[in-house]
Design a protein around this motif. Structure first.
Motif, PDB file in Angstrom:
ATOM      1  N   GLY A  64       0.814  -1.209   0.000  1.00  0.00           N
ATOM      2  CA  GLY A  64       0.000   0.000   0.000  1.00  0.00           C
ATOM      3  C   GLY A  64       0.846   1.257   0.000  1.00  0.00           C
ATOM      4  O   GLY A  64       2.079   1.208   0.072  1.00  0.00           O
ATOM      5  N   GLN A  65       0.165   2.372  -0.045  1.00  0.00           N
ATOM      6  CA  GLN A  65       0.823   3.676  -0.041  1.00  0.00           C
ATOM      7  C   GLN A  65       0.057   4.624   0.857  1.00  0.00           C
ATOM      8  O   GLN A  65      -1.144   4.483   1.073  1.00  0.00           O
ATOM      9  N   GLY A  66       0.798   5.600   1.396  1.00  0.00           N
ATOM     10  CA  GLY A  66       0.170   6.638   2.192  1.00  0.00           C
ATOM     11  C   GLY A  66       0.145   6.316   3.673  1.00  0.00           C
ATOM     12  O   GLY A  66       0.702   5.319   4.139  1.00  0.00           O
ATOM     13  N   THR A  67      -0.511   7.192   4.421  1.00  0.00           N
ATOM     14  CA  THR A  67      -0.603   7.068   5.867  1.00  0.00           C
ATOM     15  C   THR A  67      -1.624   6.004   6.238  1.00  0.00           C
ATOM     16  O   THR A  67      -2.792   6.095   5.871  1.00  0.00           O
ATOM     17  N   ALA A  68      -1.176   5.009   6.983  1.00  0.00           N
ATOM     18  CA  ALA A  68      -2.057   3.883   7.306  1.00  0.00           C
ATOM     19  C   ALA A  68      -3.275   4.327   8.102  1.00  0.00           C
ATOM     20  O   ALA A  68      -4.386   3.851   7.870  1.00  0.00           O
ATOM     21  N   GLY A  69      -3.075   5.237   9.043  1.00  0.00           N
ATOM     22  CA  GLY A  69      -4.165   5.667   9.904  1.00  0.00           C
ATOM     23  C   GLY A  69      -5.237   6.468   9.204  1.00  0.00           C
ATOM     24  O   GLY A  69      -6.284   6.748   9.796  1.00  0.00           O
ATOM     25  N   GLU A  70      -5.002   6.829   7.954  1.00  0.00           N
ATOM     26  CA  GLU A  70      -6.009   7.551   7.175  1.00  0.00           C
ATOM     27  C   GLU A  70      -6.843   6.617   6.314  1.00  0.00           C
ATOM     28  O   GLU A  70      -7.733   7.069   5.586  1.00  0.00           O
ATOM     29  N   ARG A  71      -6.576   5.316   6.387  1.00  0.00           N
ATOM     30  CA  ARG A  71      -7.286   4.329   5.567  1.00  0.00           C
ATOM     31  C   ARG A  71      -8.261   3.530   6.423  1.00  0.00           C
ATOM     32  O   ARG A  71      -7.952   3.161   7.548  1.00  0.00           O
ATOM     33  N   PRO A  72      -9.440   3.226   5.885  1.00  0.00           N
ATOM     34  CA  PRO A  72     -10.373   2.366   6.624  1.00  0.00           C
ATOM     35  C   PRO A  72      -9.855   0.937   6.668  1.00  0.00           C
ATOM     36  O   PRO A  72      -9.052   0.520   5.825  1.00  0.00           O
ATOM     37  N   TRP A  73     -10.350   0.168   7.640  1.00  0.00           N
ATOM     38  CA  TRP A  73      -9.858  -1.184   7.796  1.00  0.00           C
ATOM     39  C   TRP A  73     -10.126  -2.048   6.572  1.00  0.00           C
ATOM     40  O   TRP A  73      -9.309  -2.892   6.212  1.00  0.00           O
ATOM     41  N   ILE A  74     -11.243  -1.853   5.888  1.00  0.00           N
ATOM     42  CA  ILE A  74     -11.545  -2.677   4.711  1.00  0.00           C
ATOM     43  C   ILE A  74     -10.450  -2.540   3.663  1.00  0.00           C
ATOM     44  O   ILE A  74     -10.104  -3.508   2.981  1.00  0.00           O
ATOM     45  N   ASP A  75      -9.856  -1.369   3.560  1.00  0.00           N
ATOM     46  CA  ASP A  75      -8.738  -1.153   2.633  1.00  0.00           C
ATOM     47  C   ASP A  75      -7.465  -1.797   3.188  1.00  0.00           C
ATOM     48  O   ASP A  75      -6.766  -2.544   2.486  1.00  0.00           O
ATOM     49  N   LEU A  76      -7.163  -1.545   4.457  1.00  0.00           N
ATOM     50  CA  LEU A  76      -5.943  -2.086   5.052  1.00  0.00           C
ATOM     51  C   LEU A  76      -5.945  -3.616   5.061  1.00  0.00           C
ATOM     52  O   LEU A  76      -4.895  -4.241   4.894  1.00  0.00           O
ATOM     53  N   SER A  77      -7.105  -4.210   5.245  1.00  0.00           N
ATOM     54  CA  SER A  77      -7.188  -5.673   5.325  1.00  0.00           C
ATOM     55  C   SER A  77      -6.831  -6.346   4.010  1.00  0.00           C
ATOM     56  O   SER A  77      -6.546  -7.553   3.989  1.00  0.00           O
ATOM     57  N   ARG A  78      -6.835  -5.594   2.922  1.00  0.00           N
ATOM     58  CA  ARG A  78      -6.519  -6.161   1.604  1.00  0.00           C
ATOM     59  C   ARG A  78      -5.058  -5.991   1.220  1.00  0.00           C
ATOM     60  O   ARG A  78      -4.642  -6.466   0.147  1.00  0.00           O
ATOM     61  N   ARG A  79      -4.284  -5.355   2.049  1.00  0.00           N
ATOM     62  CA  ARG A  79      -2.886  -5.111   1.732  1.00  0.00           C
ATOM     63  C   ARG A  79      -2.061  -6.375   1.931  1.00  0.00           C
ATOM     64  O   ARG A  79      -2.296  -7.153   2.858  1.00  0.00           O
ATOM     65  N   ASP A  80      -1.079  -6.557   1.071  1.00  0.00           N
ATOM     66  CA  ASP A  80      -0.121  -7.660   1.199  1.00  0.00           C
ATOM     67  C   ASP A  80       1.005  -7.199   2.117  1.00  0.00           C
ATOM     68  O   ASP A  80       1.750  -6.278   1.786  1.00  0.00           O
ATOM     69  N   ALA A  81       1.111  -7.838   3.272  1.00  0.00           N
ATOM     70  CA  ALA A  81       2.119  -7.450   4.268  1.00  0.00           C
ATOM     71  C   ALA A  81       3.261  -8.446   4.355  1.00  0.00           C
ATOM     72  O   ALA A  81       4.037  -8.411   5.314  1.00  0.00           O
ATOM     73  N   GLY A  82       3.388  -9.320   3.339  1.00  0.00           N
ATOM     74  CA  GLY A  82       4.431 -10.337   3.396  1.00  0.00           C
ATOM     75  C   GLY A  82       5.388 -10.353   2.231  1.00  0.00           C
ATOM     76  O   GLY A  82       6.553 -10.731   2.386  1.00  0.00           O
TER      77      GLY A  82
END
Length: 244
Positions: A64-82
């Protein structure tokens, strides 16, 4: 001092650098190396979901890109963190604090939650994370240890869930740190390992604080800290130090 229920060795962000930090994959690997306590970073999504991430921004450890705290969880939950770490972890997701609590309690692993607010949300984050931690660990024999560099976040945590133990993180001995730790009702100081010397140990003992160190990755430093009488070490090297 009151009895200390936490182990001496704590795995940093799950398994240090051997797996993608702050993911359940890292937690599983840390546990496989025998670690019974894990440190992680918790912040809030834009819609108030506590989740694990160290940086304010998404670029370093997700796709992802940008400030994490400005994104809703539905968006953050789709990010690849691995995938940033290695191909074998591609598709690993950002975990919520709720998912981590479920895993920790099912596997008998204790937790050090570093409250890591998005800048400008210190009080809101500290209070919400503490309330959620108190709910998730309600009735657990050993609660999570809440720590932060941010005094405002710890103060809000103290007000929201005073029953949860707190520790002040220090990367320097800034003016007023001692009185702040007392006012926050801290049970521990969590210092950069180089700060610990006989003088600081004596101050901590006099105040009744437990003494933890971050982030210790070599045997000589660990031996020095144990010789000083400190209580715990946070390490990336879960492959080097046997926690038993």
């Amino acid at each position: 001092m009151s009895p200390w229920p936490y182990p001496r060795w704590i795995a940093h962000r799950g398994a240090g650098k051997l797996a993608p930090e702050n993911t359940l994959a890292a937690f599983r690997l840390g546990a496989q190396h025998g670690y019974k306590m894990i440190e992680c970073d918790v912040k809030l999504s834009a819609d108030g979901v506590p989740f694990l991430l160290h940086d304010a921004t998404l670029e370093r450890t997700t796709d992802g890109q940008g400030t994490a705290g400005e994104r809703p969880w539905i968006d953050l939950s789709r990010r690849d963190a691995g995938a940033w770490h290695s191909r074998q972890y591609a598709g690993e997701t950002l975990p919520t604090l709720q998912a981590v609590a479920r895993w920790c309690q099912a596997n008998g692993v204790l937790l050090n939650i570093e409250i890591k607010p998005t800048p400008g949300t210190e009080a809101h984050t500290g209070g919400l994370v503490a309330r959620e931690a108190a709910r998730l660990w309600h009735g657990a024999p050993v609660p999570p240890l809440l720590t932060s560099f941010q005094v405002e976040a710890l103060r809000a945590a103290q007000q929201a869930a005073p029953e949860l133990p707190r520790g002040l993180l220090l990367d320097s001995l800034w003016h007023g740190w001692h009185s702040q730790a007392q006012a926050l009702g801290c049970v521990a100081l969590v210092c950069h390992h180089a700060l610990w010397d006989s003088t600081l140990v004596a101050q901590a003992r006099a105040a009744g604080w437990r003494m933890l160190s971050y982030t210790v990755n070599d045997a000589a430093t660990a031996d020095r800290l144990w010789a000083l009488g400190t209580d715990g070490i946070i390490t990336d090297r879960v492959d080097l130090f046997a926690p038993a």
